[in-house]
Design a protein around this motif. Sequence first.
Motif, PDB file in Angstrom:
ATOM      1  N   PRO A  16      -2.784  -1.487   2.431  1.00 10.24           N
ATOM      2  CA  PRO A  16      -2.658  -1.857   1.025  1.00 10.24           C
ATOM      3  C   PRO A  16      -1.583  -2.927   0.853  1.00 10.24           C
ATOM      4  O   PRO A  16      -0.656  -3.021   1.658  1.00 10.24           O
ATOM      5  CB  PRO A  16      -2.250  -0.550   0.340  1.00 10.24           C
ATOM      6  CG  PRO A  16      -1.635   0.278   1.404  1.00 10.24           C
ATOM      7  CD  PRO A  16      -2.256  -0.147   2.698  1.00 10.24           C
ATOM      8  N   GLU A  45     -10.135  -3.373  -7.228  1.00  8.62           N
ATOM      9  CA  GLU A  45      -9.210  -4.022  -6.298  1.00  8.62           C
ATOM     10  C   GLU A  45      -9.877  -5.216  -5.637  1.00  8.62           C
ATOM     11  O   GLU A  45     -11.081  -5.198  -5.385  1.00  8.62           O
ATOM     12  CB  GLU A  45      -8.789  -3.049  -5.187  1.00  8.62           C
ATOM     13  CG  GLU A  45      -8.022  -1.850  -5.670  1.00  8.62           C
ATOM     14  CD  GLU A  45      -7.796  -0.816  -4.583  1.00  8.62           C
ATOM     15  OE1 GLU A  45      -7.010   0.095  -4.829  1.00  8.62           O
ATOM     16  OE2 GLU A  45      -8.409  -0.904  -3.502  1.00  8.62           O
ATOM     17  N   TYR A  60      -6.112  -4.719   0.834  1.00  5.25           N
ATOM     18  CA  TYR A  60      -6.583  -4.641  -0.543  1.00  5.25           C
ATOM     19  C   TYR A  60      -5.387  -4.540  -1.473  1.00  5.25           C
ATOM     20  O   TYR A  60      -4.408  -3.864  -1.195  1.00  5.25           O
ATOM     21  CB  TYR A  60      -7.540  -3.461  -0.743  1.00  5.25           C
ATOM     22  CG  TYR A  60      -7.057  -2.190  -0.119  1.00  5.25           C
ATOM     23  CD1 TYR A  60      -6.348  -1.256  -0.855  1.00  5.25           C
ATOM     24  CD2 TYR A  60      -7.293  -1.942   1.222  1.00  5.25           C
ATOM     25  CE1 TYR A  60      -5.882  -0.095  -0.266  1.00  5.25           C
ATOM     26  CE2 TYR A  60      -6.830  -0.777   1.822  1.00  5.25           C
ATOM     27  CZ  TYR A  60      -6.131   0.139   1.074  1.00  5.25           C
ATOM     28  OH  TYR A  60      -5.667   1.282   1.663  1.00  5.25           O
ATOM     29  N   ASN A  62      -3.647  -3.228  -4.386  1.00  5.03           N
ATOM     30  CA  ASN A  62      -3.735  -2.064  -5.261  1.00  5.03           C
ATOM     31  C   ASN A  62      -2.517  -1.896  -6.162  1.00  5.03           C
ATOM     32  O   ASN A  62      -2.473  -0.991  -6.980  1.00  5.03           O
ATOM     33  CB  ASN A  62      -3.975  -0.787  -4.452  1.00  5.03           C
ATOM     34  CG  ASN A  62      -2.827  -0.446  -3.537  1.00  5.03           C
ATOM     35  OD1 ASN A  62      -1.799  -1.111  -3.513  1.00  5.03           O
ATOM     36  ND2 ASN A  62      -3.012   0.609  -2.764  1.00  5.03           N
ATOM     37  N   ALA A  65       1.372  -0.432  -3.103  1.00  4.59           N
ATOM     38  CA  ALA A  65       1.706  -0.357  -1.683  1.00  4.59           C
ATOM     39  C   ALA A  65       3.186  -0.007  -1.545  1.00  4.59           C
ATOM     40  O   ALA A  65       4.027  -0.533  -2.280  1.00  4.59           O
ATOM     41  CB  ALA A  65       1.416  -1.691  -0.999  1.00  4.59           C
ATOM     42  N   ASP A  73      -2.579   2.599   5.343  1.00  6.92           N
ATOM     43  CA  ASP A  73      -3.254   3.604   4.532  1.00  6.92           C
ATOM     44  C   ASP A  73      -4.288   4.405   5.314  1.00  6.92           C
ATOM     45  O   ASP A  73      -4.411   5.603   5.127  1.00  6.92           O
ATOM     46  CB  ASP A  73      -3.920   2.931   3.329  1.00  6.92           C
ATOM     47  CG  ASP A  73      -4.617   3.914   2.442  1.00  6.92           C
ATOM     48  OD1 ASP A  73      -3.930   4.759   1.845  1.00  6.92           O
ATOM     49  OD2 ASP A  73      -5.855   3.852   2.355  1.00  6.92           O
TER      50      ASP A  73
END
Length: 130
Positions: A16, A45, A60, A62, A65, A73
């Motif tokens: 993330p 996302e 990604y 988000n 993080a 993750d």
Amino acid sequence: MGEAAYITGLQHVGIPTNDLEATIAFYTSLGFEVALRTGNPKADEQVCFLTLGNLCIETYENGCAVGKPGAVDHIALNVTDIEGAFREAKRAGRTLLDQEVQFLPFWEKGVRFFTILGPNGEKVEFCQKL
């Protein structure tokens, strides 16, 4: 039989980020190439898959993080039969984070996946590209 009968190797590592552009710039500076840039409509996302040889990172954005060691993750294992792997995970009594096989419109034809919890709280995703 067990899940191992369906696993062919590492599919990707999920990282993330709070800044997708900076993450892409960092990994491309290390020689990674953008393999797919898309969105995950279920999570709202932006997502980018970066590859270098046989290593694939899914990053990604988000907005949450943690930004410290231990921030990976999930790891995703490539499987040949997602339904068979799901059946075996249920039979083995794994801690399922998904109660059914999921779908996302990633790659050309999408992916089907489910996630279990490992002994250290890590997420292990079983993933089949369609």
